[in-house]
Design a protein around this motif. Structure first.
Motif, short mmCIF file in Angstrom:
data_model
loop_
_atom_site.label_atom_id
_atom_site.label_comp_id
_atom_site.label_asym_id
_atom_site.label_seq_id
_atom_site.Cartn_x
_atom_site.Cartn_y
_atom_site.Cartn_z
N GLU A 144 56.12 49.18 81.10
CA GLU A 144 56.93 49.31 82.31
C GLU A 144 56.70 48.14 83.25
OE1 GLU A 144 59.33 51.48 82.89
OE2 GLU A 144 58.95 52.43 80.95
N GLN A 145 55.42 47.74 83.35
CA GLN A 145 55.08 46.62 84.23
C GLN A 145 55.74 45.33 83.73
OE1 GLN A 145 50.83 46.32 84.42
NE2 GLN A 145 50.79 46.31 86.64
N TYR A 197 59.49 45.43 84.29
CA TYR A 197 59.83 45.22 85.69
C TYR A 197 59.88 43.72 86.01
CZ TYR A 197 59.66 45.97 90.78
OH TYR A 197 59.92 45.98 92.13
N LEU A 230 50.97 36.56 85.04
CA LEU A 230 50.99 37.00 86.44
C LEU A 230 50.15 38.27 86.63
CD1 LEU A 230 52.53 36.09 89.05
CD2 LEU A 230 54.15 37.91 88.58
N ILE A 231 50.31 39.20 85.71
CA ILE A 231 49.57 40.46 85.81
C ILE A 231 48.06 40.19 85.69
CG2 ILE A 231 49.13 42.69 84.69
CD1 ILE A 231 52.16 42.60 83.84
N ASN A 249 46.48 37.36 86.28
CA ASN A 249 45.97 36.65 87.45
C ASN A 249 45.81 37.58 88.64
OD1 ASN A 249 45.41 33.85 86.80
ND2 ASN A 249 47.53 33.78 86.19
N GLY A 250 46.70 38.54 88.76
CA GLY A 250 46.57 39.53 89.82
C GLY A 250 45.32 40.37 89.61
N PHE A 251 45.09 40.73 88.37
CA PHE A 251 43.92 41.52 87.98
C PHE A 251 42.62 40.78 88.33
CE2 PHE A 251 40.97 42.54 84.38
CZ PHE A 251 40.77 43.88 84.65
N LYS A 282 42.25 38.44 90.67
CA LYS A 282 42.33 37.77 91.98
C LYS A 282 41.02 37.78 92.76
CE LYS A 282 44.26 39.11 95.87
NZ LYS A 282 45.26 39.73 96.74
N ILE A 290 57.61 49.39 90.17
CA ILE A 290 56.28 49.30 89.56
C ILE A 290 55.33 48.49 90.46
CG2 ILE A 290 55.06 48.57 87.47
CD1 ILE A 290 57.23 50.61 86.84
N GLU A 291 54.07 48.91 90.49
CA GLU A 291 53.07 48.17 91.26
C GLU A 291 52.44 47.06 90.42
OE1 GLU A 291 50.25 50.98 92.80
OE2 GLU A 291 51.80 52.08 93.90
N VAL A 292 52.21 45.92 91.04
CA VAL A 292 51.53 44.83 90.35
C VAL A 292 50.33 44.41 91.21
CG1 VAL A 292 51.82 42.63 89.15
CG2 VAL A 292 53.82 44.06 89.57
N PRO A 293 49.17 45.02 90.98
CA PRO A 293 48.01 44.75 91.84
C PRO A 293 47.59 43.28 91.81
CG PRO A 293 47.62 46.65 90.39
CD PRO A 293 48.88 46.00 89.94
N GLY A 294 47.24 42.78 92.97
CA GLY A 294 46.69 41.43 93.05
C GLY A 294 47.74 40.33 93.10
N VAL A 295 49.00 40.69 92.92
CA VAL A 295 50.06 39.66 92.96
C VAL A 295 50.86 39.89 94.25
CG1 VAL A 295 52.14 38.79 91.85
CG2 VAL A 295 50.22 39.59 90.46
N SER A 353 50.31 43.07 97.95
CA SER A 353 50.57 43.12 96.51
C SER A 353 51.87 43.87 96.25
CB SER A 353 49.44 43.85 95.80
OG SER A 353 48.26 43.08 95.85
N VAL A 354 52.58 43.43 95.22
CA VAL A 354 53.89 43.98 94.90
C VAL A 354 53.84 45.51 94.81
CG1 VAL A 354 55.79 44.00 93.23
CG2 VAL A 354 54.50 41.89 93.64
#
Lengths: 478, 258
Positions: free
Chosen positions: A426-427, A430, A444-445, A447-449, A451, B88-93, B141-142
């Motif tokens: 789903e992520q 999106y 991107l996911i 890198n967010g993880f 951060k 949807i959530e995108v943590p850290g972005v 974050s998104v």
């Protein structure tokens, strides 16, 4: 496409070999090998004694093959070459006398060493196989009282400092790989920041393994005196070989009263191919001692390379109010195996530690966090916060968390949080629905993880790390 | 702009869409209504290319291109946008980072120069007015920790930034209070123009008081059971869906035989 699976075809762009004539000693390890290394380096007797003591102890030790969550064929320590140095003039009056082939190698790796091209704001010690080939900005640093040189020079020029601090954090008999390193280490970097000095630039060491048969055994020793501050960076790469190379390093940090050491690593040793052929065996002992009150040691690591990673950068929080930090991103893909984490040993009062670990596993790799938080009886009001997050990409990889918590003081406070997640379809959908390609979406996911860890890296390193993770995961989702 | 011909699609072997025909032209607003389980959201997801859904029959052309051959990101770059029912959530972005990446992907696709963070910040500030979002949303974050209403506004913000040719809003009104509904609908109205088209997927007539469609299609059991103008929505509001469901099941409506 309805399953996230592994295809993986990433390019390792540092995989080239430098064609250079080297001074190589015969393979194998005996007391004579150690005497030969010491002789090649014209070392004083006390240094040889240090090595021999370590070697004799090593002979009595067994390789830690049971507790780490890694497996590899038995290493034949008699089949390793313990010293390999590019042939060049012994004394380099200036960087211009460094073999052009070596300068070219480092330039290709993005580390220009010549005066005109040196990286602004970063002093570099460049280590090629067993020896340091160049150190930049040495003179400029000296004006501030900062010593930054190869270990070989340090033994010669600053014997008192070396005698005082070498082995003071990681004793020669600490563990199997540290003992081996203490016996045969060939070079490394020494940094000394005197009392009250804030080091005016980032210090860094770049490690390059070039020889397919030799191991790399280097030592780093960083001492920050009262009130001093230094930020140190470490980078590493190696060519692609079908054989595995052994890398067993020791890093010791000492922070006196009110001193701060920030140590950042981007580890990108060759990881082997999709099937796990080749790659570096990375067995490293890194430890810092917050010897003085109010001192602080902070480890930040981005581990993306090596076939095997076995590494636990740790802090001994001896001084009252001292602080230890460990921020880690460990990414494994293909057949890579990592068992990495930290140890926070609380000895002093009001000592604090923070552990943030992000493990990412793709392919059929195995990624373990192993961490110890130990609060000793006299560590009144010690505090620890640990957060361990794992992310899985695909369904053939594994992530594990092995936390060890030993508390011997009732006034302390230890917190541990852990999570495991998968990149969800789903992520990805999106992000893709917004026009972002699947690979960029994964990147991107991820890198967010990561951060919280990337925020700790110096600017240039953060950019490099972000790019590197993207590159490492290229094609890992399909 | 969009031509859907005899579209059959489903998930895990269960057929949900059983022969949809629909044509949408530039400048139009279409509402897709219907009871729960009728296939409304499935249609939206199939158009966007959700990987879990399988198209078993039929054809979808978007500006003459075979949409079903394209990956979701390619469809998006061609100008199809879907506002998610559950963003949807995108943590850290950060929202800004995410939006800039998406925006620049589109620019690259159009052969235009990418915007740097500063240039993009100005653009974002301008577009954010459409849904009355302030700067603090951009550094968060998104969708992480966003309220239901904020998430939906954020969807419309993305639409404002990406300026799609065809926007498919999947139950964008669900879970919105009246103020948020007004903001979201106002945003969509500002963004709609003669060059683009909007598909509103919704259960309730309420949204259509704010965004007025020219066409209303009612789905029941995977088929379009009834079509009409905006007055059809009012009729549904009055009568409910049950009469349509029965009619669709027994085939007495006679629309969309396939």
């Amino acid at each position: 496409m309805s399953t996230v699976e592994i295809l993986s075809k990433q390019e390792y762009k540092y995989g080239f070999v430098t064609d250079i004539e080297s001074d190589v000693i015969p393979r194998g390890l005996t007391e004579d090998t150690i005497r030969l290394i010491a002789a090649k380096k014209n070392e004083p007797d006390w240094m040889l004694e240090f090595r021999l003591k370590a070697y004799r102890h090593w002979l009595t030790m067994t390789e830690p093959t049971h507790w780490p969550n890694i497996s590899y064929p038995k290493i034949d320590y008699q089949d390793v070459i313990y010293y390999s140095a590019p042939k060049q003039k012994a004394v380099k009056a200036s960087l211009d006398e460094v073999d052009p082939e070596l300068l070219k190698t480092f330039e290709k790796l993005g580390i220009p060493l010549t005066e005109q091209k040196q990286l602004a704001g970063v002093a570099v010690d460049a280590i090629f196989d067993s020896v340091s080939v160049a150190t930049t900005y040495k003179e400029k640093l000296k004006k501030h009282g900062v010593i930054f040189c190869s270990f070989t020079e340090a033994i010669k020029d600053y014997p008192d400092l070396i005698k005082k601090y070498l082995g003071s954090v990681v004793p020669t008999n600490d563990n199997f790989f540290a003992a081996l390193n203490s016996a045969v280490f060939s070079d490394g970097s020494f940094c000394f920041i005197p009392k009250g000095v804030r080091c005016p630039m980032e210090l860094s060491t770049y490690f390059r393994i070039n020889n397919s048969e030799s191991g790399q055994f280097e030592r780093t020793l960083i001492v920050a005196e009262e009130g001093a501050y230094v930020s140190y960076l470490e980078g590493c790469t190696a060519p692609k070989f079908d054989k595995n190379q052994l890398h067993a390093a020791v890093v010791e940090l000492v922070a006196l009263d009110d001193a701060q050491i920030k140590y950042s690593t981007v580890q990108n040793w060759y990881a082997g191919d999709e099937n796990g052929v080749g790659g570096i065996y990375n067995f490293v002992t890194k430890r810092g001692k917050c010897a003085g009150k109010n001192s602080k040691i902070s480890w930040t690591q981005v581990e993306t390379g090596s076939a095997i990673t076995w590494k636990y950068p740790s802090c001994i929080l001896q001084g009252d109010n001292s602080i230890g930090e460990f921020y880690s991103v460990a990414l494994t893909n293909h057949a890579q195996q990592a068992d990495t984490g930290t140890k926070m040993i609380h000895l002093g009062k009001n000592t604090r530690s923070t552990i943030i670990s992000k493990g990412i596993a793709a392919g059929k790799s195995n990624n373990s966090y192993r961490g110890l938080v130990k609060v000793m009886p006299k560590a009144e009001n010690a505090r620890n916060y640990t957060q361990c997050d794992s992310m899985l990409i695909g369904s053939n990889c594994g992530a594990n968390t092995f936390p060890y918590i030993e508390v011997m003081n009732n006034s302390s406070n230890v917190e541990h949080e852990a999570s495991t997640s998968k990149i969800s379809e789903e992520q990805l959908f999106y992000l893709q629905q917004r026009g972002i390609s699947q690979e960029d979406a994964v990147s991107l996911i991820i890198n967010g993880f990561c951060k919280d860890v990337f925020l700790q890296l110096p600017m240039e390193f953060a950019v490099e790390a972000t790019r590197l993770l993207g590159m490492k995961l290229e094609g890992s989702v399909g | 702009m969009l031509e859907i011909k005899n579209l059959h699609a489903g998930i895990d072997g269960n057929e949900i869409l059983k022969g949809i025909n629909l044509t949408i032209k530039k400048g139009e607003i279409h509402a897709i209504m219907g009871p729960n389980g009728s296939g409304k959201s499935t249609l939206a997801k199939v158009l966007a290319g959700h990987p879990s859904y399988e198209v078993t029959k039929g054809e979808v052309l978007f500006e003459g291109k075979n949409l079903l051959e394209l990956a979701p990101d390619e469809r998006a770059r061609e100008g199809i946008f879907m506002a998610f029912q559950y963003p949807i959530e995108v943590p850290g972005v950060s929202n800004a980072q995410f939006l800039r990446l998406a925006y620049n992907e589109k620019r690259k696709h159009l052969g235009e120069e990418e915007l740097d963070p500063l240039e993009f910040k100005d653009l974002l500030k301008e577009r954010a007015k459409v849904v009355e979002m302030d700067a603090s949303f951009m550094s968060r974050s998104v969708n992480e920790g966003f309220s239901g209403g904020e998430k939906k506004r954020n969807e419309i913000l993305q639409m404002a930034v990406l300026e799609p040719k065809l926007a498919v809003l999947d139950e964008t009104d669900s879970g919105l209070d009246i103020d948020a509904l007004r903001i979201v609908a106002g945003g969509v109205n500002q963004l709609h123009n003669p060059e683009n088209a909007v598909i509103l997927v919704t259960h309730y007539q309420r949204l259509l008081d704010y965004i007025v469609p020219q066409f209303v299609h009612v789905l029941a059991n995977g088929r379009i059971a009834k079509e009409g103008g905006k007055e059809l929505a009012l009729e549904l509001e009055e009568k409910g869906y049950d009469w349509l469901k029965t009619a669709a099941d027994t085939g007495t409506l006679g629309v969309q035989a396939s």
